[in-house]
Each structure stands twice: as C-alpha cells, then as structure tokens.
Design a protein around this motif. Structure first.
Motif, PDB file in Angstrom:
ATOM      1  N   GLY A 280       2.435  -6.920  -3.115  1.00 31.41           N
ATOM      2  CA  GLY A 280       3.808  -6.446  -3.261  1.00 31.41           C
ATOM      3  C   GLY A 280       4.060  -5.796  -4.607  1.00 31.41           C
ATOM      4  O   GLY A 280       4.697  -4.737  -4.705  1.00 31.41           O
ATOM      5  N   ARG A 281       3.555  -6.409  -5.671  1.00 32.61           N
ATOM      6  CA  ARG A 281       3.722  -5.829  -7.004  1.00 32.61           C
ATOM      7  C   ARG A 281       3.009  -4.482  -7.116  1.00 32.61           C
ATOM      8  O   ARG A 281       3.534  -3.516  -7.675  1.00 32.61           O
ATOM      9  CB  ARG A 281       3.184  -6.782  -8.063  1.00 32.61           C
ATOM     10  N   LEU A 282       1.796  -4.423  -6.560  1.00 37.63           N
ATOM     11  CA  LEU A 282       1.027  -3.184  -6.630  1.00 37.63           C
ATOM     12  C   LEU A 282       1.696  -2.075  -5.825  1.00 37.63           C
ATOM     13  O   LEU A 282       1.698  -0.905  -6.237  1.00 37.63           O
ATOM     14  CB  LEU A 282      -0.388  -3.439  -6.118  1.00 37.63           C
ATOM     15  N   ALA A 283       2.282  -2.435  -4.686  1.00 44.31           N
ATOM     16  CA  ALA A 283       2.941  -1.438  -3.846  1.00 44.31           C
ATOM     17  C   ALA A 283       4.150  -0.824  -4.538  1.00 44.31           C
ATOM     18  O   ALA A 283       4.521   0.321  -4.239  1.00 44.31           O
ATOM     19  CB  ALA A 283       3.371  -2.076  -2.522  1.00 44.31           C
ATOM     20  N   ASP A 284       4.773  -1.565  -5.454  1.00 40.69           N
ATOM     21  CA  ASP A 284       5.913  -1.035  -6.199  1.00 40.69           C
ATOM     22  C   ASP A 284       5.493  -0.171  -7.380  1.00 40.69           C
ATOM     23  O   ASP A 284       6.304   0.578  -7.925  1.00 40.69           O
ATOM     24  CB  ASP A 284       6.786  -2.185  -6.717  1.00 40.69           C
ATOM     25  N   GLN A 285       4.235  -0.262  -7.791  1.00 42.54           N
ATOM     26  CA  GLN A 285       3.777   0.463  -8.971  1.00 42.54           C
ATOM     27  C   GLN A 285       3.018   1.735  -8.633  1.00 42.54           C
ATOM     28  O   GLN A 285       3.054   2.698  -9.398  1.00 42.54           O
ATOM     29  CB  GLN A 285       2.899  -0.457  -9.832  1.00 42.54           C
ATOM     30  N   VAL A 286       2.314   1.746  -7.513  1.00 47.33           N
ATOM     31  CA  VAL A 286       1.531   2.922  -7.117  1.00 47.33           C
ATOM     32  C   VAL A 286       1.771   3.199  -5.640  1.00 47.33           C
ATOM     33  O   VAL A 286       2.325   2.374  -4.908  1.00 47.33           O
ATOM     34  CB  VAL A 286       0.021   2.706  -7.375  1.00 47.33           C
ATOM     35  N   ASP A 287       1.326   4.364  -5.206  1.00 50.34           N
ATOM     36  CA  ASP A 287       1.402   4.715  -3.789  1.00 50.34           C
ATOM     37  C   ASP A 287       0.408   3.845  -3.009  1.00 50.34           C
ATOM     38  O   ASP A 287      -0.801   3.920  -3.240  1.00 50.34           O
ATOM     39  CB  ASP A 287       1.061   6.193  -3.613  1.00 50.34           C
ATOM     40  N   PRO A 288       0.892   3.017  -2.070  1.00 49.25           N
ATOM     41  CA  PRO A 288      -0.031   2.115  -1.365  1.00 49.25           C
ATOM     42  C   PRO A 288      -0.851   2.777  -0.269  1.00 49.25           C
ATOM     43  O   PRO A 288      -1.735   2.134   0.296  1.00 49.25           O
ATOM     44  CB  PRO A 288       0.918   1.064  -0.771  1.00 49.25           C
TER      45      PRO A 288
END
Length: 211
Positions: free
Chosen positions: A65-73
C-alpha cells in the motif's frame, strides 16, 4: 511523453486479487504437509506456519500500500507474481536440500519460502486497488469489492487444497504447478513490455529447471 498504460479492468483486477489471495493459502497449507516429515505435524509446527503466513500477508499489504502511493504500481504487479512463482516452485527443492544438508537452518529457510511469496502476493491487492480507484465517490465500493474477492479467493484456495489437491497430488507437484501458473500470470500481466517478457521468460526457465 507516452501516456501510462491503462490499469486492469474490473474483471482483470478481480482475477488478480482472487488468484493471489488463493495462492497464499495454497502455499500455507501445502507447507504444513511438506514440513511434516522433518518437524512433525504438531501444534507448534502449525502455529509457526500460520504465524509466518499471517506476517507475510500483513507485511505485503502494508508495504504494498505504501509503495502504491509512492510510485506507479503498474510495472510492479508482474514482478511480484513472477518472483513469487519462482520461489514457490523451488520451495520443495530448497526445503528438502536444507533438511538433508543443514537441518539447523530448516526453520529459517521454511520461514523465508513462506514469507517472500506471501508478502509479494499480498502486495498485489493494494497495487490493483490503487489502480482501480478513480474517484473518492467510489472508494468504499472498490476497496470493499476487492477485499471481498480476496477473502473469497483465500476460502477457495483453502478448500481446494485441503479437500482436493493434497489428497490427489504430491505436495511437490502442487507447489511446482502453482509456481508455474504464477509465472505464466506474470507473463500475461507484463506481456506488453519487452523487459517484462524477458524477465518472465527467465523466471519461467528457472521454474522449469526447478521442476
């Protein structure tokens, strides 16, 4: 600049969440049977496997979830599936080799083979959810639907493994087959990008070699 690739449609998103959630539970249940000859089918072994699996789910959901908010998943889904597939397919070989040559490391290796694919597969749900959210007005609907689909996938994975797969197939065949399916899913998801195709092909070759 080229526009980003579109996110998965409703059916594709549901299939990704359903399949990844089911795969986590398949690995968890089969791991109990795979470890039984070495650690025994005891309460302690079951507790360890369930605890590691739940840790993987929590870790993957949180970090995903954190990664999805920081980069394009979008480009992250295929690698998550592919790496999970390789680890799952190689799990029987890794555990049996460790049990034979270094029994003291068996618990560590077993935990890693549960934690890595469990966390990566659990990260797929927040990746897909992020891509499906288009407005605040439908946030509850999208999150609730995909959460329900993921839970249904976990139930199907549990029932299918416990009542069908384990009674009809060797545990090695189950894990190798599941790993191959995950890698093929990675090929389908990342098939539009040349690099994704090369990475998926390399992962598939690893699975075949492990088989």
């Amino acid at each position: 600049m080229p526009s980003p690739a579109p996110g998965p449609g409703p059916r594709a998103a549901a299939a990704l969440v359903f399949g990844s959630s089911a795969a986590v539970l398949v690995v968890e249940i089969v791991a109990l049977r795979l470890l039984a000859p070495y650690l025994g089918l005891t309460l302690e072994t079951s507790t360890m496997v369930i605890g590691v699996a739940l840790t993987a789910i929590a870790l993957g959901s949180w970090l995903g979830g954190r990664l999805a908010d920081q980069v394009d998943p979008r480009p992250l889904i295929a690698p998550a599936l592919g790496v999970s597939g390789v680890v799952v397919a190689l799990t029987p070989l890794l555990l049996r080799t460790t049990a034979q040559w270094s029994p003291a490391l068996l618990l560590l290796v077993a935990s890693a083979t549960l934690l890595v694919p469990g966390a990566l597969l659990s990260a797929v749900t927040p990746f897909v959810t992020k891509l499906r959210l288009t407005s605040l007005a439908e946030t509850g609907t999208v999150v609730g639907r995909l959460s329900g689909v993921g839970t249904l996938g976990a139930i199907v994975g549990t029932v299918l493994t416990g009542f069908v797969l384990v009674s009809r197939l060797p545990v090695s065949s189950i894990l190798i087959g599941l790993g191959t399916l995950l890698v093929l899913a990675a090929v389908l998801v990342g098939g539009r990008a040349r690099r994704s195709r090369r990475a998926a092909a390399a992962a598939l070759a690893t699975v075949v070699a492990g088989s």
